[in-house]
Each structure stands twice: as structure tokens, then as C-alpha cells.
Design a protein around this motif. Structure first.
Motif, PDB file in Angstrom:
ATOM      1  N   PHE A  88      39.138  48.651  12.864  1.00  0.00           N
ATOM      2  CA  PHE A  88      38.535  48.061  12.634  1.00  0.00           C
ATOM      3  C   PHE A  88      37.209  49.144  12.762  1.00  0.00           C
ATOM      4  CE2 PHE A  88      39.963  46.614  16.760  1.00  0.00           C
ATOM      5  CZ  PHE A  88      39.206  46.948  17.303  1.00  0.00           C
ATOM      6  N   THR A  89      36.021  48.338  12.662  1.00  0.00           N
ATOM      7  CA  THR A  89      34.598  49.083  12.691  1.00  0.00           C
ATOM      8  C   THR A  89      34.155  48.902  14.275  1.00  0.00           C
ATOM      9  OG1 THR A  89      33.057  48.094  10.626  1.00  0.00           O
ATOM     10  CG2 THR A  89      31.976  49.596  12.479  1.00  0.00           C
ATOM     11  N   ASN A  90      34.349  50.265  14.773  1.00  0.00           N
ATOM     12  CA  ASN A  90      33.743  51.050  16.134  1.00  0.00           C
ATOM     13  C   ASN A  90      34.942  51.239  17.432  1.00  0.00           C
ATOM     14  OD1 ASN A  90      31.235  51.327  15.784  1.00  0.00           O
ATOM     15  ND2 ASN A  90      30.744  48.714  16.093  1.00  0.00           N
ATOM     16  N   ALA A  91      36.429  50.758  16.316  1.00  0.00           N
ATOM     17  CA  ALA A  91      37.911  51.069  17.056  1.00  0.00           C
ATOM     18  C   ALA A  91      38.257  51.943  17.942  1.00  0.00           C
ATOM     19  CB  ALA A  91      38.954  51.015  15.679  1.00  0.00           C
ATOM     20  N   PRO A  92      37.863  51.718  19.074  1.00  0.00           N
ATOM     21  CA  PRO A  92      38.106  52.847  20.132  1.00  0.00           C
ATOM     22  C   PRO A  92      39.443  54.204  19.850  1.00  0.00           C
ATOM     23  CG  PRO A  92      37.793  50.695  21.538  1.00  0.00           C
ATOM     24  CD  PRO A  92      38.431  50.992  20.301  1.00  0.00           C
ATOM     25  N   VAL A  93      40.657  53.581  19.128  1.00  0.00           N
ATOM     26  CA  VAL A  93      41.631  53.802  18.897  1.00  0.00           C
ATOM     27  C   VAL A  93      42.293  53.641  17.399  1.00  0.00           C
ATOM     28  CG1 VAL A  93      43.932  54.880  19.751  1.00  0.00           C
ATOM     29  CG2 VAL A  93      42.481  54.711  21.360  1.00  0.00           C
ATOM     30  N   THR A  94      42.135  54.265  16.728  1.00  0.00           N
ATOM     31  CA  THR A  94      42.689  54.874  15.598  1.00  0.00           C
ATOM     32  C   THR A  94      44.181  53.793  15.855  1.00  0.00           C
ATOM     33  OG1 THR A  94      42.873  56.919  15.023  1.00  0.00           O
ATOM     34  CG2 THR A  94      41.092  55.753  14.609  1.00  0.00           C
ATOM     35  N   ILE A 140      34.206  44.333  20.283  1.00  0.00           N
ATOM     36  CA  ILE A 140      34.093  46.077  19.467  1.00  0.00           C
ATOM     37  C   ILE A 140      33.174  45.616  18.782  1.00  0.00           C
ATOM     38  CG2 ILE A 140      34.770  48.244  19.610  1.00  0.00           C
ATOM     39  CD1 ILE A 140      37.160  47.325  22.116  1.00  0.00           C
ATOM     40  N   SER A 141      33.814  45.357  17.396  1.00  0.00           N
ATOM     41  CA  SER A 141      33.022  45.040  16.365  1.00  0.00           C
ATOM     42  C   SER A 141      31.853  44.568  16.308  1.00  0.00           C
ATOM     43  CB  SER A 141      34.009  45.130  15.134  1.00  0.00           C
ATOM     44  OG  SER A 141      34.414  43.156  15.303  1.00  0.00           O
ATOM     45  N   GLY A 142      31.683  43.574  16.617  1.00  0.00           N
ATOM     46  CA  GLY A 142      30.750  42.842  16.603  1.00  0.00           C
ATOM     47  C   GLY A 142      30.698  41.776  15.762  1.00  0.00           C
ATOM     48  N   ALA A 143      31.731  41.210  15.034  1.00  0.00           N
ATOM     49  CA  ALA A 143      32.367  40.693  13.971  1.00  0.00           C
ATOM     50  C   ALA A 143      33.100  39.637  14.072  1.00  0.00           C
ATOM     51  CB  ALA A 143      32.633  41.482  13.022  1.00  0.00           C
ATOM     52  N   ASN A 144      32.929  38.462  13.687  1.00  0.00           N
ATOM     53  CA  ASN A 144      33.755  36.915  14.078  1.00  0.00           C
ATOM     54  C   ASN A 144      34.806  37.143  12.870  1.00  0.00           C
ATOM     55  OD1 ASN A 144      35.047  34.909  14.236  1.00  0.00           O
ATOM     56  ND2 ASN A 144      33.067  33.811  13.644  1.00  0.00           N
ATOM     57  N   ILE A 145      35.828  38.246  12.815  1.00  0.00           N
ATOM     58  CA  ILE A 145      36.749  38.653  12.063  1.00  0.00           C
ATOM     59  C   ILE A 145      38.001  37.154  11.955  1.00  0.00           C
ATOM     60  CG2 ILE A 145      38.801  40.462  11.928  1.00  0.00           C
ATOM     61  CD1 ILE A 145      37.354  42.262  13.562  1.00  0.00           C
ATOM     62  N   ALA A 146      37.887  36.441  12.888  1.00  0.00           N
ATOM     63  CA  ALA A 146      38.741  35.550  13.317  1.00  0.00           C
ATOM     64  C   ALA A 146      38.865  34.478  11.357  1.00  0.00           C
ATOM     65  CB  ALA A 146      39.044  35.488  13.950  1.00  0.00           C
TER      66      ALA A 146
END
Length: 681
Positions: free
Chosen positions: A123-129, A141-147
Motif C-alpha cells: 500500500f502507499t507508504n508501506a515500510p517493507v514491500t 501508515i497510508s492515511g487511507a480508509n482501506i477497509a
């Protein structure tokens, strides 16, 4: 799963095991900014059970609910508020909670289970791919309401309702107080709820412990944010991600050799006297794997006890080293302050005695009596049962309401600081209404007794003057058409609101109910009466209910409506209203003595056959002498001519219809007057 009572090497008893369930799905995010975490409880129980259990509840510290279901809601929301004061996120974290029967025995039982509702990677800004993260952490981390892509909640939690029963754990029961001090051997619910919330936030691995297989997508297994920091001490390779499946299975049952290598936990082990090797704390890896417990807990050898060990030991609202583990997996800066403080909350109401339907304002004052700053102060305010929330205005921070619980996150409070909060509700239930508030923070509190305040308001059902009127859409309509009744309820009182309003509309004889609607009204039908309920109606205000019905009887059709409430109404003359609709007579409707038995005549060949005459006589002597019978006759003559034409020209249909009419003819022979039948000849 369940375990028997265990004894730790420091002689402290371990009694009950936690279990947790994992539900996983892949979804994608978009960016947003960070903020203080808000954790909201979603009530997933059905009516009458779990969080909706109407069993009477006896008040405990911080929790003065009147029902067991509301007490459970209060306690789990309080735990959520405590957790929300420790972590940060711009995205609201929603927790789906339900109480189910999980069973158990006299000395051991599963208490609860929780896990991330979904996981995500890349996801956006994921610390580790190419690494799985629990959805709440991915959103932080992403600041998005993914759920919202795959569901509304971030965490699923199940609680064992059997603990409140009579068979599981003997006399031990859930304790729903907020003071971390359950009586006897009862189990502190807030402690357990905190434990499960931490699992849902990421204190768990998604590796299959039976096979060692990583969580897969498209046939490929990926690391997760938790397992990346596990080590099998002395093994090659030592790190959990690099191992083969077989090596991961071995690491998961390596007893004290499975370690946590995260830097933040390692830097805070000074107080740990057992259960660590150097700067690595031991994880739970019993030589026989325990599904739901192995790997995803601290080891039971850790001393002092940690909340995130697999077994419940004592009431403890300090999440301990788990706060540093959450930082290690990606939660970043968390709020930690172990300096003891003394918070206090008091409250007053705007009127000790008020009328039903009136607003009450509870003025709360939170004070930090200590010499140190209190970190992330939070209040849990439980408004009176049955009241309606209006607003909450804090002097600092922000408030929100869910499930009749007002949560206010007030931020840090300096020494001797005070914050005022005004909470406004509408009280609708006559009698004593109790508002309860509890204040807490990240810090331990040295004087818990003044963290709670409750205020009783006496609500009286004063006299009101309710009136009801109605109009119909047309004064005259055709047979079988819909009529619309617009009913207006008015509270003529200039001083008092009305509560628990009940409107009853008696539909015209033979009418068919279609619908009933009105803002705030809840309506149901028990023919011929439509009943609608409204919680309250403010003084000098009106409310409208619209009822639609099909009128099926020719002539005058009267709809009568009445209104009443919990209040006394000394003016009764305007409490009912009637309106008449004239229904135009339908053509081709039989009168007494006429023929018109279309279907019977078609079946038997002549209107003078005995069978037809008996049916016609039954119509005249019985059906046409009451409204329901007349309605049936009208329906018959409305639809039977077309059917009769088909029957008359088909011998098979004629034979079948004669068979169907046979029992009705037999009944007619037993009831019809012979003189009347002879007269028809």
C-alpha cells in the motif's frame, strides 16, 4: 482452545487461555494525514443477546448500566478508549464485537478472540514491500480508509458469553467495572478486551503454525509485519522469514529459544527479570504447538507478568511491553507515561428535576490533582438509559458518541489543570436517570476512587395536551382503490415535552393495509389496527404519520385514530379523530335472491341445479349479512365471470370445479333453511 490451570515458575497462577481467529483479504489504499486514534465498537449481536442482553445489571465502579448488554458495551468501549489513547491514527478503527457461546469447563475456558479483519501489502507508504500488515496498521501508515473496500471494520472480536453463565468456570464471572479491581476470582473484562484489541492491531503472525506456510496470495507466500522480527536463537538461519516451512515449525515449538528482536522492545527490558536472553524477550513457543496462542504472545516465563502472555492472570490495564512491540511493527510513536498521577472528575446537571422530553445538560469538570502531566486524558461518559444524545462540547480536545457512550479525548493535562465538558441529552423516561462518567489516561492513577462521577436526574411526566387530526386524500373513491390518511399529532403544551407516544389507527372494515410512515415513528400492523410509536415530541411541535390502505367495501368507510403518551393528558377531547371515505359501489355485485353464481352455474350447467341454489342461498342467508361476507361476495363477482367462461367450455375444468365445490355445498345443505331454498324455485 482451552488449557488447564498452569503454574508459572514464579508461583503465580495462570488460569485461562485466550484464543483468537484470523480473517484475511487483500485490498488497496490511498493517502491521508495522521491523527489521534479513535476506536469505535460495532454491536454485532442480535436482539436480546450479548451486547443487547436486557438482563438487569448491578452497578459497579465506572459502569452503572441498567442492563447487562449496555454494561458490556460500556466496558468494551472503555477498553477501546484506553487503547486509543496509546496509539495514533488518522483513520477511525472500527471493532466488530459479538458475544457467542465458546464453551469451557470448570477450571479453564476460552475467554475471547480477536484478529485483524483484513490484511494488505504494498500500500502507499508501506515500510517493507511484499509484506502483510493488519488493516488498521496499513490504514494508519497510508492515511487511507482501506477497509471500506472489503468491509467496514478493521478488527473482529468474539467474547465467550458462557463466562456469565452457570456451568463455565464455576462461580467466576466477567467483571465489567473500570477500576481493574474485580471481586474475588472474577475476570476483569477490560483487561481481556485490551489484550484482544492488541492482537487485532498486529500482535500476531499470519503464518500457519501447523505447516509453517506464510500467508499466500496467488500461490506466493509473503512475510508479515510481526514474523519479520522473530528469531530462533542459535538456529541457522535464525530469522523467521528466511526459514523453510519445516524450520518455522521447529522454531514455533522451540520453548524459550523463540525471541523477539525488535529494537523498541529490546531497549525497554530493564525491568524484566526472567524470560529474556540478553536484549531479546522470549516469545511463547511451547513444545506442543497451541493454535491461537503459540508465537503470538510473550512467553509465560516472562517476569513480571505481561498482559500479552497467553493466559489471564490478574486484572491489569497496563499493556506493558506490548506498546513497544506495536512500535516495532510499524505503529510508530506511541504514548507511554508510567508516572503516577491523580485525575478527578465531577459533574453537575442543569436541573435535578426536569420534565419528560426536556433537555438536560451535564457539566463535567476534569482536574489533574497531581504534580505531573497526565498523558492523553480520555473520558468515557455513559448517558442515561433511553436518553437521546444531543451534543458534547469540551474545553479541549474532541468528543464523539456511539452506542449511548460519549468519548472525549482531551489530550495532555498539565499539573493542576482543569477541562470543562458540557454534554446535552434529551431525557424521555420518567423516573431516575443516571449519567455516569469515568476519566482515565495513559498514566497509572494513584487514587482511582475519584475517577468516577455519577449524577441522578429526576424526570417527571408532567401534563401535556396532545391533539390528533387527520385528512383523507379524497372524499370518494372507487372500490378497491387506495386511500391516504395524513395524520398530524400536535403537542399543544407550551411548557412540557411528551414521551413514549402511541398512535393507534383503526382501519375501515375490510381495508387492506399498505404502508405507514413518519419521521421518527416506528409502525406495525395487527389488522385492523396500525400502531405507531414515537419516543418524544417537544413542546409546541407537531409530527406527521401517513397511512395508506386499500378500501374494499362499498359505502362509508371510517378510519379512526387515537393518540396517547406516558404523560397525563387532562384534555381528552382532541385525542381522537375520525374521517369518512365513500367508496363507490362496484358494478355486477349480487343482491339477495339474484343469480350471479357464475362459477357454480358454469360447473353444473344451470342456475336452477340444486347445488347452485344451495350456494346461492348460503350467500343470501349468511355472507350478505355481515361486512366481511359482503367483501368476499364483491371480490367473487369482480373476478369470477372471466373464470366461468373458461370453465363452461372445458369438461375437465367443470369436473374439477365440481369436486372443489363439493365440501362447500355439503356445508350449505346443513346450514341453509329448506323453506328459503323452496322459495327460490
Amino acid at each position: 482452545m482451552r488449557v488447564s490451570i498452569l503454574t508459572k515458575n514464579n508461583s503465580k497462577m495462570k488460569t485461562l487461555i485466550f484464543s483468537f481467529l484470523l480473517s484475511l483479504v487483500l485490498i488497496l489504499p490511498t493517502p491521508k494525514a495522521f491523527a489521534i486514534a479513535t476506536i469505535t465498537i460495532i454491536n454485532a449481536d442480535s436482539a436480546g443477546e450479548g451486547l443487547n442482553d436486557s438482563t438487569a445489571f448491578t452497578a459497579v465502579v465506572g459502569n452503572r448500566a441498567s442492563t447487562l448488554g449496555q454494561a458490556r458495551l460500556n466496558a468494551v468501549q472503555h477498553a477501546a478508549n484506553l487503547m486509543g489513547s496509546i496509539i495514533t491514527s488518522a483513520i477511525d478503527i472500527k471493532v466488530n464485537v459479538e458475544f457467542n457461546s465458546l464453551g469451557g469447563g470448570a477450571s479453564s475456558a476460552p475467554l475471547a478472540g480477536a484478529a485483524a479483519a483484513f490484511v494488505d501489502r504494498n500500500f502507499t507508504n508501506a515500510p517493507v514491500t511484499n509484506t502483510w500488515y493488519p488493516i488498521a496498521l496499513a490504514e494508519k501508515i497510508s492515511g487511507a480508509n482501506i477497509a471500506t473496500t472489503g468491509g467496514t471494520q478493521e478488527i473482529n472480536m468474539i467474547v465467550n458469553v458462557d463466562v456469565d453463565g452457570v456451568f463455565v468456570l464455576g462461580t467466576r464471572k466477567w467483571y465489567y467495572g473500570f477500576d481493574s479491581n474485580p471481586p474475588g476470582t472474577d475476570i476483569d473484562f477490560v483487561t481481556v478486551a485490551l489484550h484482544e484489541l492488541i492482537h487485532g492491531l498486529g500482535f500476531s503472525s499470519f503464518v500457519d503454525l501447523l505447516t509453517g506456510v506464510k500467508l499466500t496470495s496467488g500461490g506466493i507466500g509473503y512475510d508479515d509485519s510481526f514474523m519479520r522480527l522473530l528469531e530462533h536463537h542459535g538456529a541457522t538461519p535464525a530469522d523467521y522469514p528466511s526459514m523453510t516451512n519445516t524450520q518455522r515449525i521447529a522454531a514455533s515449538v522451540s520453548d524459550t529459544l523463540l525471541h523477539w528482536t525488535g529494537a523498541n522492545v529490546s531497549a525497554n527490558l530493564a525491568a524484566v527479570t526472567a524470560g529474556k536472553t540478553g536484549t531479546h524477550i522470549h516469545m511463547y513457543a511451547p513444545t506442543t504447538a497451541e493454535s491461537g496462542s503459540s508465537v503470538s504472545h510473550f512467553n509465560t516465563t516472562v517476569t513480571p507478568n505481561e498482559m500479552m502472555e497467553p493466559n489471564y492472570t490478574i486484572a491489569n490495564h497496563n499493556i506493558g511491553l506490548a506498546v513497544y512491540l506495536l512500535t516495532d511493527i510499524g505503529w510508530g510513536t506511541t504514548n507511554v507515561n508510567r508516572t503516577a498521577i491523580d485525575l478527578q472528575v465531577t459533574q453537575t446537571d442543569s436541573g435535578a428535576t426536569i420534565n419528560t422530553g426536556a433537555n438536560e445538560t451535564y457539566n463535567l469538570v476534569v482536574t489533574n490533582n497531581s504534580a505531573s502531566t497526565a498523558t492523553e486524558v480520555v473520558i468515557t461518559n455513559m448517558i442515561p438509559t433511553g436518553s437521546t444524545y444531543i451534543s458534547a462540547t469540551p474545553g479541549a480536545g474532541s468528543c464523539y458518541q456511539s452506542n449511548n457512550i460519549v468519548t472525549c479525548q482531551l489530550g495532555d493535562m498539565v499539573s493542576s489543570g482543569t477541562i470543562n465538558i458540557a454534554i446535552v441529552v434529551t431525557l424521555v423516561a420518567a423516573g431516575t436517570n443516571t449519567n455516569t462518567v469515568f476519566v482515565d489516561s495513559v498514566n497509572p492513577d494513584s487514587a482511582i476512587a475519584n475517577n468516577e462521577s455519577f449524577e441522578n436526574s429526576t424526570v417527571v411526566a408532567n401534563d401535556v395536551d396532545l391533539g390528533v387530526s387527520q385528512t383523507n386524500s379524497v372524499a370518494a373513491i372507487d372500490f378497491g382503490s387506495n386511500e391516504t390518511y395524513v395524520i398530524t399529532v400536535t403537542n399543544n403544551s407550551a411548557t412540557d415535552g411528551a414521551s413514549s407516544l402511541v398512535l393507534a389507527s383503526t382501519l375501515p372494515t375490510g381495508a387492506t393495509y399498505v404502508s405507514a410512515t413518519g419521521t421518527g415513528w416506528s409502525c406495525s400492523i395487527s389488522t385492523p389496527i396500525v400502531t405507531c410509536n414515537l419516543a418524544s415530541l417537544a413542546l409546541a411541535s407537531t409530527s406527521v404519520v401517513t397511512i395508506v390502505a386499500t378500501l374494499n367495501i362499498s359505502g362509508s368507510n371510517t378510519n379512526t385514530v387515537t393518540i396517547n403518551a406516558a404523560n397525563n393528558d387532562p384534555v381528552s377531547g382532541n385525542d381522537s379523530s375520525s374521517v369518512i371515505t365513500t367508496v363507490n359501489a362496484q358494478t355486477s355485485v349480487a343482491t339477495a335472491g339474484s343469480s350471479g353464481c357464475f362459477i357454480a352455474t358454469a360447473a353444473y350447467g344451470s342456475p336452477m341445479e340444486d347445488e347452485v341454489r344451495y350456494l346461492r342461498a348460503f350467500r343470501d342467508q349468511y355472507l350478505l349479512k355481515n361486512s366481511a361476507g359482503r367483501w368476499f361476495v364483491q371480490m367473487y363477482y369482480r373476478y369470477s365471470p372471466a373464470l366461468a367462461t373458461r370453465i363452461k367450455n372445458n369438461d375437465n375444468l367443470r369436473s374439477m370445479v365440481r369436486g372443489l365445490l363439493s365440501p362447500f355445498i355439503k356445508m350449505s345443505r346443513q346450514t341453509v333453511s329448506k323453506n328459503y331454498l323452496d322459495m327460490q324455485k
